[in-house]
Design an enzyme around this catalytic site. Sequence first.
Site, PDB file in Angstrom:
ATOM      1  N   SER A 132      34.182   5.968  12.443  1.00  0.00           N
ATOM      2  CA  SER A 132      34.477   4.990  11.390  1.00  0.00           C
ATOM      3  C   SER A 132      35.893   5.234  10.891  1.00  0.00           C
ATOM      4  O   SER A 132      36.413   6.354  10.987  1.00  0.00           O
ATOM      5  CB  SER A 132      33.497   5.176  10.232  1.00  0.00           C
ATOM      6  N   TYR A 134      29.504  11.582   4.374  1.00  0.00           N
ATOM      7  CA  TYR A 134      29.541  10.582   5.448  1.00  0.00           C
ATOM      8  C   TYR A 134      30.924  10.568   6.118  1.00  0.00           C
ATOM      9  O   TYR A 134      31.034  10.582   7.343  1.00  0.00           O
ATOM     10  CB  TYR A 134      29.185   9.209   4.871  1.00  0.00           C
ATOM     11  N   LYS A 148      32.012  11.492  10.064  1.00  0.00           N
ATOM     12  CA  LYS A 148      32.708  10.619  11.006  1.00  0.00           C
ATOM     13  C   LYS A 148      33.952  11.310  11.582  1.00  0.00           C
ATOM     14  O   LYS A 148      34.435  10.942  12.650  1.00  0.00           O
ATOM     15  CB  LYS A 148      33.033   9.277  10.345  1.00  0.00           C
TER      16      LYS A 148
END
Length: 341
Positions: free
Chosen positions: A185, A219, A223
Amino acid sequence: MVESSYEQGLTLSPLKAIWEHFTGNFPVPQVNLEGRTVLVTGGNAGLGYASVLHYARSNASRIIIASRDLKRIQTSIEQVYRDVPTYKGKIDAMQVDLSSFDSVRTFCESVKADSGRLDIVLANAGIMNAKYAQTGDGYERVLQVNGLATGLMAVLLLPKLEETASLPVPEASKGMKPSITIVASDVHYFAIFPQKNATGSLIEALNDPTQFENMSERYNMSKVLSVFIAREISKLPSVTSGKVTVTSVNPGLCKSEFRADMGPVLAKIMNWIAWTSEKGARNFLYASTQNCSPGSYISGCREQPVSTFVASHKGRETQEKYWKESMDIWRKVAPETNDVL
Ligand SMILES: NC(=O)c1ccc[n+]([C@@H]2O[C@H](COP(=O)([O-])OP(=O)(O)OC[C@H]3O[C@@H](n4cnc5c(N)ncnc54)[C@H](OP(=O)(O)O)[C@@H]3O)[C@@H](O)[C@H]2O)c1
């Protein structure tokens, strides 16, 4: 590219990310996947399902959807034939739970035992968690699902991809190499990753409940791990031999179910401004079919620089430490990784 000592990272400001979100455009990559087999983890929902539709529209002869919930997969398989009525290929369902190393191992054994080919692995399944929670294997869930288990699965499937590279190449996509695509991401640009300064074990620091900052940082950090995994796999013989390629990929901000933990208001706003999953998943189709440079990071359907941290000396050191510690874990939970690493 990854090994170049001149690699420049990119610092993405939130403003630039917003600008790129509202102006970004790229066409659907045109490819004919007749004769090819594609595996999509998390292919029953969100971006994974949108990718399955892209692969179906691109005539992939076989698509394997893998997730925890076989019933949900069956429902999405029926939906694929309704959404792409011209699709004549076969879609199979397989069960895997990335929060269990045993499940990943059993799953990979079944994929390897399958007599068919395996041309594309799209490691798409991923999670975001508001609070610290551990898996049965004793690791923080996001760390295990997005990091350790995704890496293990990719490593265990490499021999099958390598084997496929020596099978007859389908006429319709001559020159296309088998590939692994790890879904990352653009939030990897925003990770603070304080555990990079751990003097002892990096994975122990990442697994320490007192070092779980908040949902976003966890998160974003996970990534970075996705980018690390692709870059480390690019150093393995299956890839350096030129038989298989590997990338990490950013879909962009897309409509998704996985924002539930953000709370209903924020989730609604994010989903309101988000791209459709169809648009974001074009990146997955691109990364998995266009023979991208091994270890490269794909965004907006092109190779883009990784974050300044990942490209830095400290980033490379952290990546190598993460990989070494991951391998130590995998060698214990799945000794067959020794044949690949
Ligand atoms: N949406 C975005 O804006 C965005 C942006 C950047 C990156 N991404 C990344 O894109 C990927 C897909 O995101 P999404 O938005 O499509 O998410 P989603 O709609 O929540 O779908 C997640 C998928 O992963 C599967 N899954 C969840 N936990 C699993 C586990 N333990 N084992 C196996 N499968 C599991 C789910 O299926 P089951 O419940 O059946 O297991 C589901 O199919 C993720 O890696 C995410 O981090 C998303």
